[in-house]
Design a protein around this motif. Structure first.
Motif, PDB file in Angstrom:
ATOM      1  N   GLY A   1      49.114  67.877   8.839  1.00  0.00           N
ATOM      2  CA  GLY A   1      49.264  68.049  10.117  1.00  0.00           C
ATOM      3  C   GLY A   1      50.065  69.177  10.648  1.00  0.00           C
ATOM      4  O   GLY A   1      50.560  69.346  11.827  1.00  0.00           O
ATOM      5  N   THR A   2      50.930  69.748   9.640  1.00  0.00           N
ATOM      6  CA  THR A   2      51.772  70.998   9.949  1.00  0.00           C
ATOM      7  C   THR A   2      50.975  72.442   9.851  1.00  0.00           C
ATOM      8  O   THR A   2      50.759  72.618   8.661  1.00  0.00           O
ATOM      9  CB  THR A   2      52.817  70.941   8.926  1.00  0.00           C
ATOM     10  OG1 THR A   2      53.430  69.600   9.002  1.00  0.00           O
ATOM     11  CG2 THR A   2      53.940  71.945   9.152  1.00  0.00           C
ATOM     12  N   VAL A   3      51.067  73.209  10.903  1.00  0.00           N
ATOM     13  CA  VAL A   3      50.449  74.369  10.871  1.00  0.00           C
ATOM     14  C   VAL A   3      51.302  75.427  10.192  1.00  0.00           C
ATOM     15  O   VAL A   3      52.601  75.558  10.610  1.00  0.00           O
ATOM     16  CB  VAL A   3      50.335  74.945  12.418  1.00  0.00           C
ATOM     17  CG1 VAL A   3      49.647  76.464  12.456  1.00  0.00           C
ATOM     18  CG2 VAL A   3      49.626  73.826  13.211  1.00  0.00           C
ATOM     19  N   PRO A   4      50.860  76.239   9.208  1.00  0.00           N
ATOM     20  CA  PRO A   4      51.541  77.218   8.481  1.00  0.00           C
ATOM     21  C   PRO A   4      51.914  78.221   9.253  1.00  0.00           C
ATOM     22  O   PRO A   4      51.260  78.552  10.333  1.00  0.00           O
ATOM     23  CB  PRO A   4      50.833  77.438   7.413  1.00  0.00           C
ATOM     24  CG  PRO A   4      49.582  76.312   7.176  1.00  0.00           C
ATOM     25  CD  PRO A   4      49.438  75.708   8.563  1.00  0.00           C
ATOM     26  N   ALA A   5      52.828  79.008   8.740  1.00  0.00           N
ATOM     27  CA  ALA A   5      53.241  80.389   9.270  1.00  0.00           C
ATOM     28  C   ALA A   5      52.114  81.215   9.491  1.00  0.00           C
ATOM     29  O   ALA A   5      51.666  81.421   8.298  1.00  0.00           O
ATOM     30  CB  ALA A   5      54.578  80.939   8.860  1.00  0.00           C
ATOM     31  N   GLY A   6      52.024  81.789  10.464  1.00  0.00           N
ATOM     32  CA  GLY A   6      50.851  83.002  10.654  1.00  0.00           C
ATOM     33  C   GLY A   6      49.642  82.322  11.120  1.00  0.00           C
ATOM     34  O   GLY A   6      48.781  82.941  11.415  1.00  0.00           O
ATOM     35  N   PHE A   7      49.675  81.129  11.458  1.00  0.00           N
ATOM     36  CA  PHE A   7      48.263  80.355  11.857  1.00  0.00           C
ATOM     37  C   PHE A   7      48.360  79.426  13.357  1.00  0.00           C
ATOM     38  O   PHE A   7      49.803  79.355  13.518  1.00  0.00           O
ATOM     39  CB  PHE A   7      47.823  79.324  10.706  1.00  0.00           C
ATOM     40  CG  PHE A   7      47.358  79.936   9.391  1.00  0.00           C
ATOM     41  CD1 PHE A   7      45.921  79.978   9.267  1.00  0.00           C
ATOM     42  CD2 PHE A   7      48.150  80.375   8.462  1.00  0.00           C
ATOM     43  CE1 PHE A   7      45.304  80.624   8.126  1.00  0.00           C
ATOM     44  CE2 PHE A   7      47.699  80.820   7.401  1.00  0.00           C
ATOM     45  CZ  PHE A   7      46.332  81.029   7.346  1.00  0.00           C
ATOM     46  N   LEU A   8      47.561  79.312  13.751  1.00  0.00           N
ATOM     47  CA  LEU A   8      47.595  78.325  15.110  1.00  0.00           C
ATOM     48  C   LEU A   8      46.254  77.285  14.547  1.00  0.00           C
ATOM     49  O   LEU A   8      45.190  77.549  13.858  1.00  0.00           O
ATOM     50  CB  LEU A   8      46.946  79.079  16.249  1.00  0.00           C
ATOM     51  CG  LEU A   8      47.901  79.994  16.732  1.00  0.00           C
ATOM     52  CD1 LEU A   8      47.510  80.953  17.763  1.00  0.00           C
ATOM     53  CD2 LEU A   8      49.401  79.531  17.056  1.00  0.00           C
ATOM     54  N   GLU A   9      46.545  75.978  15.142  1.00  0.00           N
ATOM     55  CA  GLU A   9      45.699  75.065  15.001  1.00  0.00           C
ATOM     56  C   GLU A   9      44.381  75.384  15.816  1.00  0.00           C
ATOM     57  O   GLU A   9      44.441  75.936  17.194  1.00  0.00           O
ATOM     58  CB  GLU A   9      45.903  73.699  15.294  1.00  0.00           C
ATOM     59  CG  GLU A   9      44.939  72.614  15.220  1.00  0.00           C
ATOM     60  CD  GLU A   9      45.437  71.359  15.658  1.00  0.00           C
ATOM     61  OE1 GLU A   9      44.644  70.392  15.590  1.00  0.00           O
ATOM     62  OE2 GLU A   9      46.733  70.919  16.125  1.00  0.00           O
ATOM     63  N   VAL A  10      43.084  75.334  15.381  1.00  0.00           N
ATOM     64  CA  VAL A  10      41.825  75.652  16.144  1.00  0.00           C
ATOM     65  C   VAL A  10      41.640  74.269  16.993  1.00  0.00           C
ATOM     66  O   VAL A  10      40.822  73.330  16.506  1.00  0.00           O
ATOM     67  CB  VAL A  10      40.660  75.725  15.198  1.00  0.00           C
ATOM     68  CG1 VAL A  10      39.388  76.201  15.871  1.00  0.00           C
ATOM     69  CG2 VAL A  10      41.185  76.768  14.172  1.00  0.00           C
TER      70      VAL A  10
END
Length: 535
Positions: free
Chosen positions: A124-133
């Motif tokens: 459940g951790t959003v990586p750097a460079g991304f956003l949760e859809v």
């Protein structure tokens, strides 16, 4: 240039000058006036080329001029703002063959996903460079690349100007777009679809004609218990009725939804093209370290800086072959600066806040918006209010407005750090700028009178250039009031003038907001010629 070998009477020996030797009878060489003047002219040309005005009493001008010429001949350092400009690229070459382990290590750390790519993550951790859809609304200014890619495809209304909506993936399965295959026809990219079960049909009868028993059932159908004798059936029997019900759970796993086997993941979308930290390297810190390793470029550094105002309008002129502007630790080198802007305008190529005031000093700035430079006037010596879009700045000068309703900058000229009032009939500097006149203090005791320099030089001036005059003049000027009189043997004033109908020029280093003067005669005058700025 060479020794005067073409002049026989000079008396060279082996092409060089010699001294007189009474023992041997050697006659000393002579120096011709042409040759002596030529040597002196060559030296003076070097001094002038270095930006100095030759002075007979100064003996270090040639060295200073040579240093200045060498310094100016060095090509300007290009101010780099990206890693690529330092030769740090994504390309990597090696002279030997890669091993399997090396290839695997490179592949493991490889990241080349384009903006808009969706990737499932098992945490459940959003990586750097991304956003949760997650169907959320995002700012196009914050994520311009993603906004350009998605557009308004998933907008539902109410996102507001400058925003866009992400698709919603939470609790959903993703299905490949049919794209003309015909398996899932009629769908558009990004459209949602409700759950469905492929239809199951069948037929059954309780008692077929002539039968004494109901049909047997299997699969999703089941025959329930029966009793009695069916009516209208020849021969009678033990059955009276039967029913068949449908229950898919007898042969399949059932739930409140139709679904395949699955693994819960968090779908994320690549939101920006910033480098992703692979391991322990902090990309932002790396860029900062590279910036710090550059050859030092001082904000405000310049080559061939010239500033002026005519005193006949509100225009200020700034020119420079090279000028360093900065924003924090970021610097940029401007080339070929040539600006003319008015203090009557607002914002870029004008004044930063408000409007010009009379008899007021304004700092002169060159600002940059990443595309082109502009001029700016400000009351602040350190922090002008930059117009929108401008990030870099450098202070290059000061101007002072006159006391009239025009509030034009006083007529002056500046080369490098040296600034001078320019006397021009009809302008707002028609004659000498008088600092003080008449009797003041006492010469022989002495008693000095403090004179503020703020009306005559700007806050960042390090020296003041003055002239003393008078029909019978005896004046003394000092940077503080601890100096003695002109007859003192230990602490004579730095500037003393005693003459009749003469003009003497002096340069005094400022120690504070005042200079100190004593004058003996009513006709004595002290005038300001200009100043040197701390650029």
């Amino acid at each position: 240039m060479d020794y005067p070998k073409s002049v026989p009477s000079v008396g060279l020996v082996n092409g060089k000058f010699v001294d007189e030797n009474p023992v041997t009878g050697q006659v000393g060489s002579l120096i011709s006036s042409d040759w002596g003047n030529a040597v002196t002219d060559e030296l003076l040309n070097v001094i002038r080329a270095g930006g100095k005005e030759p002075a007979e009493a100064e003996h270090d001008q040639l060295l200073a001029a040579i240093k200045a010429i060498v310094r100016d001949s060095i090509p300007p350092e290009k101010i780099r703002t990206t890693l690529a400009e330092y030769g740090i690229t994504d390309a990597y070459t090696k002279s030997v063959t890669y091993t399997k382990a090396e290839i695997e290590a490179l592949l493991k750390n490889m990241s080349a996903l384009p903006v808009g790519a969706m990737v499932p993550f098992p945490k459940g951790t959003v990586p750097a460079g991304f956003l949760e859809v997650d169907g959320s609304v995002q700012s196009a200014a914050t994520y311009p690349d993603l906004a350009a890619y998605l557009g308004t495809t998933f907008n539902t209304g109410g996102e507001g100007a400058g925003n866009f909506r992400l698709p919603e993936s939470r609790g959903e399965f993703l299905r490949g777009w049919d794209h003309g295959r015909g398996v899932d026809a009629g769908r558009t990219l990004g459209s949602s679809q409700t759950d469905a079960l492929q239809n199951i049909t069948g037929e059954s009868s309780t008692f077929p004609t002539g039968s004494t028993a109901p049909l047997n059932s299997s699969g999703v159908f089941k025959t329930n218990a029966r009793s009695g004798v069916p009516t209208g059936i020849a021969g009678g029997g033990a059955w009276s009725s039967a029913s068949i019900d449908f229950d898919a759970s007898r042969v399949a796993r059932t739930a409140a939804e139709t679904r395949p086997r699955n693994l819960a993941v968090m779908w994320c979308i690549k939101a920006w093209n910033a480098p992703v930290n692979q391991g322990n390297i902090d990309i932002a810190e790396l860029a900062l370290q590279v910036q710090r390793q550059k050859p030092i470029a001082i904000v405000g550094g310049y080559k061939s800086l010239a500033v002026s105002a005519s005193g006949l309008s509100a225009l200020v002129n700034v020119a420079a072959d090279q000028l360093i502007v900065g924003a924090g630790q970021s610097v940029y080198s401007l080339s070929g600066v040539n600006l003319s802007f008015s203090g009557l305008a607002s914002g870029e190529n004008g004044i930063d806040v408000g409007e010009l005031l009379p008899s007021t000093w304004y700092s002169v700035w060159v600002i940059w918006n990443g595309n082109a430079p502009a001029g700016l006037l400000s009351l602040s010596a350190t922090a002008p209010k930059l117009p929108a879009g401008y990030t870099h700045k450098a202070r290059v000068s000061w101007v002072k407005t006159d006391a009239t309703a025009n509030k034009y900058p006083l007529n002056f000229i500046q080369n490098g750090r040296r600034c001078s009032y320019r006397i021009t009939p009809g302008s707002n500097v028609p004659g000498n700028v008088v600092i003080s006149a008449g009797v003041q203090g006492h010469i022989s005791i002495p008693t000095y009178v403090a004179i503020p320099v703020a009306p005559f030089v700007p806050p960042t001036a390090v020296t003041i250039h003055m002239a003393m005059t008078g029909t019978n003049s005896t004046q003394m000027v000092a940077p503080n009031d601890s100096y003695g009189g002109y007859t003192s043997l230990t602490n004579q004033p730095l500037v003393f003038y005693a003459a009749s109908q003469h003009l003497a020029q002096y340069q005094l280093q400022l120690e504070g907001p005042n200079i100190y003067r004593a004058a003996q005669y009513a006709g004595d005058r002290l005038t300001c010629l200009g100043w040197e700025d701390s650029l």
